[in-house]
Write an enzyme that holds these catalytic residues in place. Structure first.
Site, PDB file in Angstrom:
ATOM      1  N   LYS A 156       0.826  -1.380  -0.031  1.00 54.49           N
ATOM      2  CA  LYS A 156      -0.047   0.065   0.023  1.00 54.49           C
ATOM      3  C   LYS A 156       0.830   1.210  -0.036  1.00 54.49           C
ATOM      4  O   LYS A 156       0.482   2.273  -0.631  1.00 54.49           O
ATOM      5  CB  LYS A 156      -0.770   0.150   1.233  1.00 54.49           C
ATOM      6  CG  LYS A 156      -1.800   1.257   1.353  1.00 54.49           C
ATOM      7  CD  LYS A 156      -2.640   1.565   0.003  1.00 54.49           C
ATOM      8  CE  LYS A 156      -3.771   2.627   0.151  1.00 54.49           C
ATOM      9  NZ  LYS A 156      -4.782   2.615   0.991  1.00 54.49           N
ATOM     10  N   LYS A 214      -0.171  11.420   5.555  1.00 56.58           N
ATOM     11  CA  LYS A 214       0.073  10.457   6.500  1.00 56.58           C
ATOM     12  C   LYS A 214       0.653   9.138   5.594  1.00 56.58           C
ATOM     13  O   LYS A 214       1.715   8.716   5.976  1.00 56.58           O
ATOM     14  CB  LYS A 214      -1.191   9.989   7.184  1.00 56.58           C
ATOM     15  CG  LYS A 214      -1.034   8.879   7.999  1.00 56.58           C
ATOM     16  CD  LYS A 214      -1.456   7.562   7.563  1.00 56.58           C
ATOM     17  CE  LYS A 214      -2.811   7.555   7.198  1.00 56.58           C
ATOM     18  NZ  LYS A 214      -3.207   6.173   6.593  1.00 56.58           N
TER      19      LYS A 214
END
Length: 279
Positions: free
Chosen positions: A155, A223
């Site tokens: 990811k 983030k």
């Protein structure tokens, strides 16, 4: 995701952390309870989708969700967190006789709505085989990519690719605009060649309309890029283009527009080149 799982025949009980989001879920026909314990106790599978590792830890450990599950239950964390944080979740599950999987998703809000998400899954093969029918109700690309934490590493790679594509698309559109080329036909022909991408398909029209309403917020992408940077630093890697786009995302969030869609990189690129009419 919950709605699509329910439509596929799964018995879904949902819980979110805010009353407003619970009402939005109920409006979509999802059975929602106000108490975490009601949603978790006795479940065969617990799926969490939360903003960051502290949120996952708060729900699973501090609020005690893992302790409410029966031994043998499956815990699928579809959040995007650091690989090390995900490995800690796997360990916490194993200590309680539970089976964990990290299964972050890609596809954005549109992919979730349409049930065409990609799941990149880390964990044991047996657990993946158990989870696959449920994941297939929410996505179309389901891959086990390795052991615990591997899903989060993939990811991270996904998020740096998306950020890079967004920035290069932004720069291409500014180039076209400055040259006086009609961007509509240009984007169509570019999308049909080697330069085409899912990012172009889903984001170019919004960029051209200067519509940066959030599908995936900049503050969340920041983030995710921090996870990429931390992972690269731990492994001693040099990722110069990742560093550049990370700084651009940081600049937008520092301006106070972290709630906009990550396609707002286009607005920043236009501003860097003299435009004054964007967010």
């Amino acid at each position: 995701m919950a709605r699509n799982a329910g439509r596929a025949g799964w018995d879904v009980i949902g819980h979110t952390r805010t009353p407003a989001s619970r009402e939005r879920a109920r409006a979509q026909g999802i059975e929602v309870v106000d108490d975490l314990a009601q949603a978790v106790r006795g479940a065969d599978v617990l799926v969490t989708v939360l903003p960051d590792a502290p949120d996952v830890s708060a729900v699973l450990l501090e609020d005690g969700a893992l302790d409410l599950l029966d031994r043998g239950a499956l815990v699928i964390d579809a959040s995007t967190v650091a690989p090390a944080a995900s490995q800690a979740i796997h360990e916490a599950c194993a200590a309680r006789g539970l089976t964990g999987l990290d299964a972050p998703v890609s596809g954005g809000e549109a992919g979730a709505v349409d049930g065409v998400l990609s799941f990149m899954v880390g964990g044991e093969q047996e657990a993946f085989d158990r989870a696959r029918p449920l994941l297939e109700s929410m996505g179309t690309t389901i891959e086990r990519v390795g052991p615990a934490g591997a899903g989060q590493t993939v990811k991270a790679a996904n998020q740096l690719l998306v950020a890079g594509h967004l920035q290069l698309l932004s720069e291409a559109l500014v180039l076209l605009e400055r040259a006086g080329v009609d961007p509509g036909p240009a984007v169509r022909v570019l999308g049909g060649g080697l330069a085409g991408s899912t990012v172009m398909q889903r984001k170019a029209s919004n960029m051209l309309a200067h519509d940066y309403r959030p599908g995936f917020r900049l503050d969340l992408h920041r983030k995710d890029l921090r996870i990429v940077s931390d992972t690269a630093q731990q492994d001693g890697l040099s990722l110069p283009l990742t560093a550049a786009v990370t700084q651009l995302v940081n600049a937008l969030v520092a301006r106070g527009v972290g709630g906009l869609d990550h396609s707002a990189l286009h607005a920043l690129t236009r501003q860097l080149n003299g435009a004054r009419d964007d967010a």
